[in-house]
Design a protein around this motif. Structure first.
Motif, PDB file in Angstrom:
ATOM      1  N   UNK A 177       7.650  43.152  34.194  1.00  0.00           N
ATOM      2  CA  UNK A 177       8.483  42.454  33.330  1.00  0.00           C
ATOM      3  C   UNK A 177       7.544  41.420  32.773  1.00  0.00           C
ATOM      4  N   UNK A 178       8.402  40.714  31.969  1.00  0.00           N
ATOM      5  CA  UNK A 178       7.839  39.387  31.217  1.00  0.00           C
ATOM      6  C   UNK A 178       8.202  38.136  31.961  1.00  0.00           C
ATOM      7  N   UNK A 179       7.159  37.506  32.333  1.00  0.00           N
ATOM      8  CA  UNK A 179       7.378  36.013  33.236  1.00  0.00           C
ATOM      9  C   UNK A 179       6.851  35.041  32.597  1.00  0.00           C
ATOM     10  N   UNK A 180       7.363  33.893  33.000  1.00  0.00           N
ATOM     11  CA  UNK A 180       6.903  32.457  32.648  1.00  0.00           C
ATOM     12  C   UNK A 180       6.917  31.695  33.781  1.00  0.00           C
ATOM     13  N   UNK A 181       5.932  30.583  33.702  1.00  0.00           N
ATOM     14  CA  UNK A 181       5.727  29.464  34.448  1.00  0.00           C
ATOM     15  C   UNK A 181       6.083  28.330  33.374  1.00  0.00           C
ATOM     16  N   UNK A 182       7.017  27.509  33.620  1.00  0.00           N
ATOM     17  CA  UNK A 182       7.485  26.256  32.770  1.00  0.00           C
ATOM     18  C   UNK A 182       7.218  24.983  33.701  1.00  0.00           C
ATOM     19  N   UNK A 183       6.928  23.998  32.999  1.00  0.00           N
ATOM     20  CA  UNK A 183       6.715  22.650  33.657  1.00  0.00           C
ATOM     21  C   UNK A 183       7.763  21.754  32.947  1.00  0.00           C
ATOM     22  N   UNK A 184       8.509  20.783  33.526  1.00  0.00           N
ATOM     23  CA  UNK A 184       9.207  19.837  33.030  1.00  0.00           C
ATOM     24  C   UNK A 184       8.717  18.406  33.567  1.00  0.00           C
ATOM     25  N   UNK A 185       8.641  17.370  32.760  1.00  0.00           N
ATOM     26  CA  UNK A 185       8.383  15.977  33.518  1.00  0.00           C
ATOM     27  C   UNK A 185       9.706  15.218  33.111  1.00  0.00           C
ATOM     28  N   UNK A 186       9.588  14.066  33.869  1.00  0.00           N
ATOM     29  CA  UNK A 186      10.850  13.342  34.227  1.00  0.00           C
ATOM     30  C   UNK A 186      11.058  12.412  33.070  1.00  0.00           C
ATOM     31  N   UNK A 187       9.990  12.145  32.251  1.00  0.00           N
ATOM     32  CA  UNK A 187      10.183  11.281  31.407  1.00  0.00           C
ATOM     33  C   UNK A 187      10.976  11.562  29.706  1.00  0.00           C
ATOM     34  N   UNK A 188      10.570  13.068  29.499  1.00  0.00           N
ATOM     35  CA  UNK A 188      11.276  13.410  28.130  1.00  0.00           C
ATOM     36  C   UNK A 188      11.737  14.875  28.245  1.00  0.00           C
ATOM     37  N   UNK A 189      11.997  15.161  27.289  1.00  0.00           N
ATOM     38  CA  UNK A 189      12.503  16.967  27.372  1.00  0.00           C
ATOM     39  C   UNK A 189      11.464  17.953  26.975  1.00  0.00           C
ATOM     40  N   UNK A 190      10.229  17.310  26.808  1.00  0.00           N
ATOM     41  CA  UNK A 190       9.123  18.275  26.589  1.00  0.00           C
ATOM     42  C   UNK A 190       8.775  19.094  27.671  1.00  0.00           C
ATOM     43  N   UNK A 191       8.639  20.519  27.411  1.00  0.00           N
ATOM     44  CA  UNK A 191       8.276  21.795  28.293  1.00  0.00           C
ATOM     45  C   UNK A 191       6.852  22.374  27.801  1.00  0.00           C
ATOM     46  N   UNK A 192       6.233  22.743  28.771  1.00  0.00           N
ATOM     47  CA  UNK A 192       4.963  23.482  28.598  1.00  0.00           C
ATOM     48  C   UNK A 192       4.846  24.509  29.593  1.00  0.00           C
ATOM     49  N   UNK A 193       3.910  25.488  29.522  1.00  0.00           N
ATOM     50  CA  UNK A 193       3.908  26.619  30.387  1.00  0.00           C
ATOM     51  C   UNK A 193       3.132  27.951  29.768  1.00  0.00           C
ATOM     52  N   UNK A 194       3.158  28.910  30.517  1.00  0.00           N
ATOM     53  CA  UNK A 194       2.464  29.994  30.085  1.00  0.00           C
ATOM     54  C   UNK A 194       3.496  31.231  30.468  1.00  0.00           C
ATOM     55  N   UNK A 195       3.409  32.428  29.373  1.00  0.00           N
ATOM     56  CA  UNK A 195       4.157  33.525  29.351  1.00  0.00           C
ATOM     57  C   UNK A 195       3.177  34.611  29.615  1.00  0.00           C
ATOM     58  N   UNK A 196       3.695  35.649  30.425  1.00  0.00           N
ATOM     59  CA  UNK A 196       2.658  36.673  30.676  1.00  0.00           C
ATOM     60  C   UNK A 196       3.394  37.772  31.216  1.00  0.00           C
ATOM     61  N   UNK A 197       2.748  39.162  31.224  1.00  0.00           N
ATOM     62  CA  UNK A 197       3.225  40.457  31.819  1.00  0.00           C
ATOM     63  C   UNK A 197       2.994  40.771  33.061  1.00  0.00           C
ATOM     64  N   UNK A 198       3.724  41.230  33.823  1.00  0.00           N
ATOM     65  CA  UNK A 198       3.450  41.781  35.076  1.00  0.00           C
ATOM     66  C   UNK A 198       3.504  43.413  35.087  1.00  0.00           C
ATOM     67  N   UNK A 199       2.583  44.053  35.655  1.00  0.00           N
ATOM     68  CA  UNK A 199       2.628  45.530  35.749  1.00  0.00           C
ATOM     69  C   UNK A 199       2.739  46.172  37.068  1.00  0.00           C
ATOM     70  N   UNK A 200       3.304  47.258  37.409  1.00  0.00           N
ATOM     71  CA  UNK A 200       2.930  47.787  38.547  1.00  0.00           C
ATOM     72  C   UNK A 200       2.455  49.264  38.571  1.00  0.00           C
TER      73      UNK A 200
END
Length: 333
Positions: A295-318
């Motif tokens: 599938x298509x996955x992501x890890x997202x980070x949220x900080x406590x001070x504002x609504x900005x989001x950063x992270x990484x999107x990637x594929x997983x294969x079997x």
């Protein structure tokens, strides 16, 4: 004469008391003006100390109306200098973006004002109906913060950092008091405008704490940077690199591991808020109970001070899925 400084308004009975012929030696009818401290049980010195204390509180609160009520004349210069701010503006969630933001900062610095009386300076004028006393006013030196921080997250962060500052800027003012029917009044209020002479209060703010993340990498034995994918893995590993001045902040963040499924994402994990002081990197490893499906996955980070989001999107294969698909294709042929 050696000066003795006291850091608070500490009253000692029968010490430094003005003579019985002083202007403070008699009571007067109240006319609702001045500082009403005409307590017959107080010495004249105590009355002056109390007047200084009340005026210091009004300065720290940026309470112009109260301050003006202590004065013999309207303090016009003080009215222009005092960073007065209404209650709503102080607690506005968007105050860091408010055009009056600099006023908020000046108000916060003013809230740290304290005073120290030079007790040996208390003297009655040889001529005239007045008493003079030297008072040192101190407030926290925010320039200490500017040496370390080019930008701030928001005004709340500035205030939090200011509370930890021990250095102060000091200015000594000779205050002149006289007696009216209502009590003691300050004759030279505009001389105190110097306590609001703050420099460099037009601060800069970052869009987000995440602006100081310079690089995001996925890691691990099963990670292929060429295809930006994992194969046959039960573990995701991510590294965020932080540059200065991000290394000087306390970071509070949480992260989310999810699969971008339709119509709604599938959450594998959402952390609690994590707090780290002065980090140079954020390194997260998440391991599931079994291998992740394709599938298509992501890890997202949220900080406590504002609504900005950063992270990484990637594929997983079997690999077992690839083999099964190849086998099915062969049977069809």
């Amino acid at each position: 004469m050696k000066n003795k400084l006291i850091a608070s308004i500490l009253i000692l009975a029968n010490v430094f008391t003005l003579a019985s012929c002083s202007i403070f030696g008699s009571t007067a009818e109240t006319d609702n003006s001045g500082i009403d401290i005409d307590d017959p049980h107080s010495t004249a010195t105590e009355k002056v100390y109390k007047a200084v204390n009340l005026i210091t509180e009004a300065l720290a609160d940026c309470d112009y109306d109260t301050f003006a009520s202590y004065c013999s004349d309207k303090p016009s210069k003080m009215e222009a200098a005092m960073p007065s701010l209404d209650e709503q503006a102080l607690y506005d969630d968007d105050k860091e973006n408010d055009p009056e933001n600099e006023l908020v900062i000046r108000h916060k610095i003013a809230s740290t004002i304290t005073s120290t009386i030079d007790v040996d300076s208390l003297e009655e004028k040889a001529k005239g109906n007045a008493v003079l006393i030297d008072v040192k006013f101190s407030y926290k030196d925010h320039s200490v913060l500017l040496e370390k921080h080019e930008k701030f997250i928001n005004t709340d962060e500035f205030v939090s950092l200011l509370n930890s500052v021990s250095d102060t800027l000091d200015v000594t003012v000779t205050m002149e008091f006289s007696l009216t029917k209502g009590g003691i009044v300050l004759n030279n209020p505009d001389d105190l405008a110097v306590v609001y002479d703050y420099k460099n209060t037009d601060l800069e703010y970052m869009r987000s704490l995440f602006d100081m993340v310079t690089d995001i990498q996925m890691l691990g034995d099963k990670w292929d940077p060429i295809t930006e994918s994992y194969t046959d893995t039960d573990t995701f590993e991510i590294l965020l690199t932080i540059e200065e001045p991000g290394e000087w902040y306390v970071w509070t963040y949480k992260y989310r591991v999810a699969s971008e499924t339709s119509p709604n994402w599938t959450n594998y994990y959402i952390s609690e808020y994590i707090t780290e002081a002065d980090p140079t990197e954020i390194h997260i490893t998440y391991t599931a109970d079994e291998m992740f499906p394709e599938g298509f996955y992501c890890i997202l980070f949220y900080n406590k001070y504002d609504s900005t989001i950063i992270g990484y999107e990637f594929d997983v294969y079997r690999s077992d899925t690839v083999s099964t698909t190849a086998s099915e294709t062969s049977e069809e042929v």
